[in-house]
Write a protein that holds these residues in place. Structure first.
Motif, PDB file in Angstrom:
ATOM      1  N   GLN A 134     -15.122   7.725 -56.369  1.00 22.17           N
ATOM      2  CA  GLN A 134     -14.776   8.303 -55.067  1.00 22.17           C
ATOM      3  C   GLN A 134     -15.940   8.255 -54.103  1.00 22.17           C
ATOM      4  OE1 GLN A 134     -12.658  11.892 -54.950  1.00 22.17           O
ATOM      5  NE2 GLN A 134     -11.064  11.185 -56.353  1.00 22.17           N
TER       6      GLN A 134
ATOM      7  N   LYS B  11      -2.468  12.893 -44.770  1.00 26.15           N
ATOM      8  CA  LYS B  11      -2.207  12.220 -43.502  1.00 26.15           C
ATOM      9  C   LYS B  11      -1.235  12.989 -42.643  1.00 26.15           C
ATOM     10  CE  LYS B  11      -3.226   7.399 -43.831  1.00 26.15           C
ATOM     11  NZ  LYS B  11      -2.663   6.055 -43.690  1.00 26.15           N
TER      12      LYS B  11
ATOM     13  N   ARG C 128     -10.284   2.659 -45.186  1.00 25.58           N
ATOM     14  CA  ARG C 128      -9.593   2.744 -46.471  1.00 25.58           C
ATOM     15  C   ARG C 128      -8.386   1.829 -46.434  1.00 25.58           C
ATOM     16  NH1 ARG C 128      -9.223   8.264 -49.123  1.00 25.58           N
ATOM     17  NH2 ARG C 128      -9.962   6.987 -50.819  1.00 25.58           N
ATOM     18  N   HIS C 129      -7.895   1.652 -47.617  1.00 26.57           N
ATOM     19  CA  HIS C 129      -6.687   0.850 -47.698  1.00 26.57           C
ATOM     20  C   HIS C 129      -5.546   1.619 -47.082  1.00 26.57           C
ATOM     21  CE1 HIS C 129      -8.800  -1.883 -50.298  1.00 26.57           C
ATOM     22  NE2 HIS C 129      -9.260  -0.837 -50.945  1.00 26.57           N
TER      23      HIS C 129
ATOM     24  N   THR D 162      -2.591   3.545 -46.739  1.00 29.50           N
ATOM     25  CA  THR D 162      -1.823   4.324 -47.694  1.00 29.50           C
ATOM     26  C   THR D 162      -0.619   4.872 -46.975  1.00 29.50           C
ATOM     27  OG1 THR D 162      -3.236   6.156 -47.157  1.00 29.50           O
ATOM     28  CG2 THR D 162      -3.662   4.998 -49.232  1.00 29.50           C
ATOM     29  N   PRO D 163       0.440   5.034 -47.712  1.00 23.20           N
ATOM     30  CA  PRO D 163       1.624   5.574 -47.067  1.00 23.20           C
ATOM     31  C   PRO D 163       1.427   7.048 -46.823  1.00 23.20           C
ATOM     32  CG  PRO D 163       1.979   5.357 -49.396  1.00 23.20           C
ATOM     33  CD  PRO D 163       0.626   4.828 -49.131  1.00 23.20           C
ATOM     34  N   SER D 164       2.144   7.549 -45.912  1.00 20.65           N
ATOM     35  CA  SER D 164       2.082   8.973 -45.695  1.00 20.65           C
ATOM     36  C   SER D 164       3.491   9.518 -45.742  1.00 20.65           C
ATOM     37  CB  SER D 164       1.434   9.277 -44.354  1.00 20.65           C
ATOM     38  OG  SER D 164       2.186   8.649 -43.353  1.00 20.65           O
ATOM     39  N   ILE D 165       3.551  10.811 -45.708  1.00 21.59           N
ATOM     40  CA  ILE D 165       4.853  11.457 -45.702  1.00 21.59           C
ATOM     41  C   ILE D 165       5.566  11.023 -44.423  1.00 21.59           C
ATOM     42  CG2 ILE D 165       5.964  13.696 -45.679  1.00 21.59           C
ATOM     43  CD1 ILE D 165       4.436  13.112 -48.229  1.00 21.59           C
ATOM     44  N   PRO D 166       6.793  10.635 -44.533  1.00 19.11           N
ATOM     45  CA  PRO D 166       7.484  10.185 -43.318  1.00 19.11           C
ATOM     46  C   PRO D 166       7.540  11.290 -42.277  1.00 19.11           C
ATOM     47  CG  PRO D 166       8.983  10.342 -45.200  1.00 19.11           C
ATOM     48  CD  PRO D 166       7.620  10.528 -45.723  1.00 19.11           C
TER      49      PRO D 166
ATOM     50  N   VAL E  27       5.980   1.567 -50.691  1.00 22.52           N
ATOM     51  CA  VAL E  27       5.110   1.307 -49.556  1.00 22.52           C
ATOM     52  C   VAL E  27       3.974   0.377 -49.910  1.00 22.52           C
ATOM     53  CG1 VAL E  27       3.813   2.393 -47.736  1.00 22.52           C
ATOM     54  CG2 VAL E  27       5.699   3.592 -48.765  1.00 22.52           C
TER      55      VAL E  27
ATOM     56  N   ALA F 265      -1.770  10.643 -49.052  1.00 20.21           N
ATOM     57  CA  ALA F 265      -0.489  10.646 -48.341  1.00 20.21           C
ATOM     58  C   ALA F 265      -0.203  12.017 -47.749  1.00 20.21           C
ATOM     59  CB  ALA F 265       0.626  10.232 -49.289  1.00 20.21           C
TER      60      ALA F 265
ATOM     61  N   GLN G 143     -14.776   9.852 -62.366  1.00 20.53           N
ATOM     62  CA  GLN G 143     -14.149   9.376 -61.142  1.00 20.53           C
ATOM     63  C   GLN G 143     -14.986   9.734 -59.914  1.00 20.53           C
ATOM     64  OE1 GLN G 143     -11.373   7.603 -60.391  1.00 20.53           O
ATOM     65  NE2 GLN G 143     -11.297   7.127 -62.568  1.00 20.53           N
TER      66      GLN G 143
ATOM     67  N   ARG H  77       7.429  15.260 -42.237  1.00 23.93           N
ATOM     68  CA  ARG H  77       8.573  15.961 -42.810  1.00 23.93           C
ATOM     69  C   ARG H  77       8.103  16.922 -43.880  1.00 23.93           C
ATOM     70  NH1 ARG H  77      13.091  11.572 -44.281  1.00 23.93           N
ATOM     71  NH2 ARG H  77      14.238  13.433 -44.845  1.00 23.93           N
TER      72      ARG H  77
END
Lengths: 895, 542
Positions: free
Chosen positions: A620, B150, A506-507, A509-513, B128, B147, A616, B157
């Motif tokens: 998906q 993950k 997948r591309h 993707t950001p995640s929760i820090p 991001v 997000a 969608q 956090r």
């Protein structure tokens, strides 16, 4: 490392003769012997059943020793496997354990390994060469020089204690393997004899055993000896001395060993794990325990199917008496499974009062199946040379699983304040009952027996296992178990492969820090319990859903194997484990696919709630399948193409559609496509759909869609209170945080209301919090649970009315008065206000103005104590009660 | 030089002695009453505070996902409770460093698309992947779920989602957002805590069953169990000055005066009435605020009379006040409608019926009333409709002629009676004065406003009203030869009375009522200011 170099010498393994027979159930061919030829060397080594072999291990100099019990291969001839019994070298036993031996071990000495934790099936490719093993009487000296290749067996080792080994094990060793090849059944069965017998009292045994000698194909005089011999126990328990590091080291080893042989996932494994054997108060123990039950189970599974057949031949009356209940169910008989056997008969002893003396006599052993005492075999008929060379001691046991298992049970016993290992039978029953209050009643019915395996939360790991075996075959369900497990003859724990769903790239993707400080670990029992009770904590198993698991598993598995497609519709109210079960199935299947048991497949999952629009779904699916991004229409075209055109080497796709009802569109083309694709010849698509309502197909689907969905339906019933209780217990996993009554109350309450497991867990979690705050005893009791239940289930309406302002209460009374006057359940504000003014005067309060009255009315409307029309209607807006009149009156009367 | 010095020092003394402490009092109390400062601890909500704090702490520290609803009537202190908890929570460094917060409001995030964008923005995730995030709704959802997926319990956090007006989120399509949030909170993904704030007691019934199943069913109810004595004490503490007030003597005096104020019988009655009407503190604060604004240098304490006056303002009936701003003709029409209502028991009426009724009324008192022409009556009728004192019956089609459209009176009997009682002596001579002072006032104020902004020095012309004063800004009809300049002020004649007013006064009152308007509901802003000004003006005039 050197060893692998040697391996590179290419060996060719082939069956040296035609198969003995074909096991239709397992789809395997049994062979008598195996020929190993090394490239470039003329000689051919032939290995026959019963012979001893060396198996490649981690150390080149001391390969593992084992005895071949059976050779078999699959239909294609690709897989060649050997069922074996392990022996352990002195170097593999930890040094501190070697002390128990009481003497210096001989260099060439090996021990018969009695543990349930070792893989009993290996690939023949791991076999190096045959080796000679001799049995020595325990008192006999080691022979001086018999060559390097001869090994000696005197004792057996079960990770805790050394014991006299039965001569039957030895007998076969000393004799040529060919003899056995004529009687494969007998040779296979024999090793299992000794552990069975020791438990019977000497008095009862001879009579029943005497005829057995004649019945045996190989008359065995040693049995007589054994019968007469006393019990010399070597059961010294030293588990507490075992340090955590050693345990884990040994765990690694055993894991390695298990890895050496090829594995297939356990179909039932995960489910079996429901039994809460684990206890976690100490980390190390915890870690060990993670592996332990699986290993046990895996072994049982791996060994049971192949041995089911031989068992059905009864050898002796004694056997018969003892085994009837078990043998017909295909209980595995092998040295390492002795414990199983004992406890099986033990259970049977419980259930059937018509047990003979022999079986009753076994009961003592049942209390501590792990510390099984095996009487010395006495003087054996065979005389074997002895040698007395001492071996350097090493520290690695073959497997210390048993140890950890014992630790578990020990800990439990401690918790239960039943520290004494040598307690009476009764105390042990109590022991069990404390965990499983309902066990007895369950056992009373034949069906209950099945459940008892599921529900019971007992100390004895093994005993439990066996009960499952024993009871399992009684029901059609267990047949399915065996059938499905036939395909996967080797079961191993799937712990290592936890996340196995294929991930399409997948591309990024950001995640929760991530956190700057690590999350704190639970500090006390209640916190621990809370963590375990959180819905999110992924259970190792899903208790109470075995039947559904099996059905789905076999459905999907068959489709994957056949390369066909199909649909399945699964319904059930929320919180009954639908999605979790499917995920469990997929994990197991993925594991099976990873070890080539079944063809590889894709698993993708979409959720109607997690998309913004039914169309969608295409996007998906396509993205998860190929990683491409496309618009909904384009994706539909691409998928259509993909599923209708033939392609070489196409993997089966398993598609899980959660919350199906949200994919409804007016023309229903999304649903139509989803159910139509599987019917295409080249699609290889299995669609599993989940929704809440049972009659969804009839209700919302048009005929052509409903018809394509087919009739493969399954419905998840809400959990009964027993099941809920079991779910909590298995989650808690021996963390003793709840009183038994409290648990029962919660599960009964939830079962009566919804049968939603999530609710149940949430209530328990809340109860632990309340308990923590009240800071009384450590256990969560009835009062805490009651409080949590009240918090969650009681409606706040009555309290809200009770604490409302005076004018608000008056207004509610005015509403009721007006309703009574009108005889309707609805009135305009104006009408109510007149009543309100009157009531104000009666109560001696200053009458309020209209706008104030309106404000009161709006406040009640905002809380939804009243239902109001929109406020633009002003004084003409209609007012209705949202609470029953009785509730209002009750609440107002109370103060 | 010397005299100037003394003057300035004298001023400083006055400043220090009288004005400065008063300003501080105003500042401290206004902050308190306008909810700009959180209380030290939420009074009466200690148990709930502890529960919520523990819950959020577990999310922040242990990474345990949770969901909870805070339910309570409006003004019960739900948001205050949450803010207090967050303040206390963030005092811990461990929580402070970790916790991410997302605040959503059902009134602002009216659908899931907006809500998702807002979440992404507040989580600072948009940077991001550049602008990718703000693609389609579907992408946005997938992005956010990915997000959250993950993360895991121990490493990511924790995120706190605060959903204000939670019930409105339940009306979003399919409840997608709620489902996903609760689903994350019930699965081993990034730890999140979902805190919903709502005043609806039946909020759980709004949730779809699969959403409901995923919600943990924790509800924190804020139902005040306050008694009237506690209420009085609370008033006293709210008005008392803190110990750290710089001018100790002043604080002492102030607190003593507050004590005596609370012991006053009339004040006690007023507060009791407030307490009976509602227990919420927001309305109490409004009352106290009105009292507080009457404190001045000349009168540095709150007197019982202030409380009474404030309470009168608070309890004033808005609609009845509007009635007092009506013309005689309109009032007569309303009386006619009330007659009709009494006769036909609440059946709707139309203009024709009202007109007939009015004519009957005129016949009885023919000498005192001028018989208006039909178009005038029609205008008055329409004006009443615009003020929403009458409403067309639902479903009566717009096609019907205006005269025959069915209407209902939106006033209660008591309101009309009250308005009539307080109406200035009903004029006997309709013919001489077609304007009542109120309407003149409106004209003045409205025209003034326009003039002030656009033509400051234009002459203001007033005259007979022809047509309605539908919107106060549209009055353009003047009487022939009377001109009034702003400098000269206005002379208003009503019967035999004459008022001389300076424009500055007019302006002052205008500003006053504009100020007052802001307190009233936004919906009826223009209408209410009409009513407001009439009330105020009347008072000043008499």
């Amino acid at each position: 490392m050197k060893y692998f170099g040697r391996l590179r010498v290419r060996r060719v393994y082939r069956w040296s003769e035609e198969p003995l027979r074909f096991n239709r159930k397992l789809k395997t061919f049994d062979y008598r012997s195996l020929a190993i030829s090394v490239d470039g060397l003329p000689g051919v080594t032939v290995i026959t059943t019963g012979q001893h072999i060396l198996i490649e291990g981690k150390d080149e100099d001391s390969p593992y020793v084992a005895r071949v019990m059976r050779l078999f291969g699959d239909e294609s001839g690709k897989q060649k496997k050997a069922s074996i019994r392990w022996f352990i070298r002195t170097s593999e036993i930890p040094t501190d354990k070697l002390k128990l031996l009481g003497r210096e071990p001989h260099t060439q000495e090996i021990f018969y390994y009695q543990s349930l934790n070792c893989e009993e099936e290996v690939d023949v490719e791991s076999i190096l060469r045959p080796v000679q093993v001799k049995h020595l009487d325990s008192a006999a000296p080691f022979p001086d020089s018999d060559g390097k290749d001869t090994l000696y067996v005197k004792l057996s080792w079960d990770c805790k204690a050394f014991m006299e080994v039965d001569s039957t094990v030895v007998e076969s060793m000393s004799e040529p393997a060919l003899t056995y090849s004529l009687h494969p059944h007998a040779s296979r069965r024999k090793p299992s004899l000794p552990p069975l017998l020791p438990c019977s009292p000497p008095a009862a045994a001879p009579a029943s055993r005497a005829p057995s000698c004649h019945a045996l194909p190989m008359p065995d005089p040693s049995i007589m000896h054994r019968a007469a011999s006393g019990e010399a126990r070597y059961t010294t328990e030293v588990e507490s001395m075992h340090s955590a590091t050693k345990l884990s080291a040994s765990k690694c080893l055993s894991a390695k060993r298990r890895n050496a042989s090829s594995r297939t996932p356990g179909v039932r494994k995960k489910l079996e794990l429901s039994s809460p054997e684990k206890i976690s108060c100490v980390d190390a123990v915890d870690r060990l325990l993670d592996e332990e039950p699986e290993a046990l189970l895996a072994q049982r599974l791996s060994s049971s199917p192949p041995q089911a057949l031989p068992l059905s031949h009864r050898l002796t009356p004694l056997r018969k008496s003892r085994r009837t209940p078990t043998s017909q169910y295909g209980v595995p008989v092998s040295p390492s499974l002795v414990l199983n056997r004992v406890s099986v008969s033990d259970i049977n002893g419980h259930t059937s009062p018509s047990k003979d003396d022999a079986s009753r006599a076994m009961t003592p052993s049942r209390r501590h199946p792990k510390t099984l005492r095996i009487p010395t075999l006495g003087v054996l008929a065979e005389v074997i040379d002895e040698k007395s060379q001492m071996m350097p001691a090493a520290t690695t046991p073959r497997s210390s699983k048993r140890k950890s298992a014992q630790l578990v049970s020990d800990r439990i016993r401690k918790q239960l304040n039943l520290l004494d290992n040598h307690q009476e039978l009764n105390s042990d029953c109590e022991d069990e009952e404390e965990f499983v209050p309902s066990k007895k009643e369950l056992q009373s019915s034949s069906e209950g027996e099945e459940e008892s395996g599921l529900e019971s939360d007992e100390v004895e790991v093994v005993a439990k296992r066996n009960r499952r075996i024993a009871s399992g075959s009684l029901t059609p369900r267990s047949k399915q178990h065996t059938r499905s497990s036939n395909r996967t003859p080797q079961k191993t724990p799937s712990k290592k492969i936890t996340i196995s769903t294929p991930r399409t790239p997948r591309h990024a993707t950001p995640s929760i820090p991530s956190r700057s400080l690590p999350a704190r670990q639970p500090a006390n029992v209640l916190e621990e319990a809370r963590a375990r009770l959180h819905v999110s904590s992924v259970p190792e198993s899903l208790p109470c859903r075995e039947q559904e698991f099996q059905d789905v598993y076999s459905f999907v598995e068959s489709k994957i194997i056949d390369g066909t497609g199909g649909c399945m519709y699964i319904s059930g109210v929320p919180g009954t484990g639908k999605t979790a079960t499917i995920h469990e199935v997929m994990r197991c299947l993925q594991h099976a696919a990873d070890v080539d048991e079944i063809p590889p497949f894709h698993f993708i999952e979409i959720n109607g709630m997690k998309m913004t629009d039914p169309h969608q779904a295409y996007v998906q699916i396509l993205q998860k399948l190929t990683g491409e991004k496309a618009t909904a229409d384009h994706a539909a075209v691409l998928l259509e193409k993909r599923f209708s055109n033939p392609a070489p080497k196409k993997k089966t796709t398993v598609l899980l559609v959660d919350e199906l009802d949200l994919l409804w569109t007016r023309k229903q083309n999304v649903m139509y496509n989803l159910f139509d694709w599987p019917t295409r010849r080249h699609a290889h698509l299995v669609v599993l759909t989940i929704a809440n309502t049972m009659d969804l197909p009839e209700r919302i689907m048009i005929n052509r869609v409903a018809s394509r969905l087919g009739l493969t339906r399954m419905s998840f019933q809400p959990y009964s209170f027993k099941q809920l209780q079991q779910i909590i217990t298995s989650r808690l996993n021996k963390v003793k945080a709840f009183e038994e009554d409290a648990l029962q109350l919660v599960s009964r309450k939830v079962a009566a209301l919804s049968g939603d497991a999530r609710r149940c867990l949430d209530i328990c979690r809340r109860a632990t919090e309340i308990c923590e705050h009240s800071s009384t005893t450590g256990l969560v009791g009835m009062c805490h649970v009651m409080e949590a239940l009240n918090e969650m289930f009681s409606s706040a309406y009555i309290t809200a009315i009770k604490w409302a302002a005076v004018q608000e209460q008056l207004f509610l009374r005015a509403v009721i008065a007006e309703f009574r006057r009108l005889g309707l359940e609805e009135a305009t504000f104006q009408q109510v206000f007149v009543q309100h003014q009157a009531l104000c005067r009666v109560e001696g309060l200053q009458p309020i103005s209209v706008s104030e009255g309106m404000a009161v009315c709006q406040r009640l409307g905002a809380c939804r104590l009243l239902l109001l029309e929109s406020s633009r209607h002003g004084v003409l807006q209609r007012v209705r009660l949202n609470v029953s009149q009785d509730d209002v009156l009750y609440a107002l009367k109370a103060d | 030089m010397a005299t100037r010095h003394t003057a300035s020092s004298c001023f400083t003394e006055i400043w220090i002695e009288f004005i400065c402490p008063l300003l501080q009092v105003q500042k401290i109390l206004r902050e308190r009453l306008c909810h700009q400062q959180l209380p030290e601890k939420p009074e009466g909500l200690e148990a709930q505070h502890k529960h919520l704090l523990e819950l959020l702490k577990r999310t922040a520290v242990h990474g345990e996902s949770n969901s909870v609803l805070i339910v309570g009537p409006r003004g019960a202190g739900k948001t205050m409770l949450l803010k207090c908890v967050l303040r206390d929570l963030l005092e811990e460094t461990e929580a402070q460093k970790n916790l991410l917060q997302v605040h959503l409001n059902g009134l602002l995030q009216t659908d899931d698309r907006i809500a998702l964008k807002e979440i992404t923005r507040q989580l600072h995730l948009e940077n991001v992947v550049g602008d990718k995030v703000f693609g389609s709704f579907a992408e946005n959802l997938a992005f956010l779920l990915e997000a959250l997926k993950k993360g895991d319990r121990s490493s990511s956090r924790p995120v706190l989602f605060v959903l204000d007006e939670f019930d409105l989120f339940a009306h979003h399509k399919n409840q997608t957002l709620l489902y996903n949030l609760f689903d994350v909170s019930q699965s081993a993904q990034a730890p999140i805590a979902v805190v919903g704030i709502t005043c609806r007691l039946d909020v759980l019934e709004l949730l779809e069953k699969r959403v409901k199943s995923r919600f943990s069913h924790r509800q924190i109810h804020l139902l005040s169990s306050l008694t009237s004595t506690q209420y009085l004490e609370r008033v006293q503490t709210q008005l008392s000055l803190p110990d750290h007030f710089p001018d100790g003597q002043f604080a002492q005096d102030w607190n003593d005066s507050i004590k005596t104020l609370c012991r006053d019988k009339s004040v006690g009655e007023i507060l009791q009435r407030h307490f009976n009407s509602s227990k919420d503190f927001r309305s109490l604060h409004m009352l106290l605020m009105l009292c507080l604004s009457r404190v001045s240098v000349a009168k540095p304490t709150i007197k019982p009379i202030d409380v009474q006056e404030a309470s009168r303002v608070c309890f004033a009936d808005a609609t009845a006040n509007m009635l007092r701003g009506l013309s005689i003709l309109e009032l007569c029409l309303i009386i006619a409608m009330k007659h009709l209502n009494d006769v036909y028991e609440g059946e709707p009426f139309n203009l024709q019926m009202v007109h007939n009724e009015f004519k009957k009324f005129l016949q009885r008192k023919s000498n005192s009333m001028y018989n208006f022409e039909r178009p005038v009556i029609m205008k008055a009728f329409e004006h009443l409709q615009e003020l929403e004192l009458i409403r067309p019956v639902d479903g009566s089609s717009a096609k019907t002629q205006r005269e025959y459209r069915l209407m209902r009176l939106m006033l209660d009997h008591s309101q009309i009676v009250e308005a009539l009682q307080k109406y200035p002596q009903c004029p006997t001579e309709w013919s001489t004065a077609h304007l009542d002072p109120m309407q003149t006032w409106i004209c003045c104020a409205a025209t003034l406003q326009e003039k002030m902004f656009y033509y400051p020095r234009e002459f203001l012309k007033l005259g007979q009203m022809k047509g309605s004063c539908a919107t106060a800004y549209q009055i353009h009809v003047f009487h022939g030869n009377q001109h009034y300049s702003l400098k000269q002020g206005l002379t208003l004649t009503w019967g035999k009375k004459t008022w001389q007013l300076e424009w500055r006064m007019i302006f002052f009152f205008f500003m006053f009522f504009m100020d007052r308007c802001c307190d009233l509901s936004q919906q009826k802003l223009s209408l209410c200011c009409v009513a407001g000004v009439t009330v105020r003006c009347r008072k000043v005039l008499h």
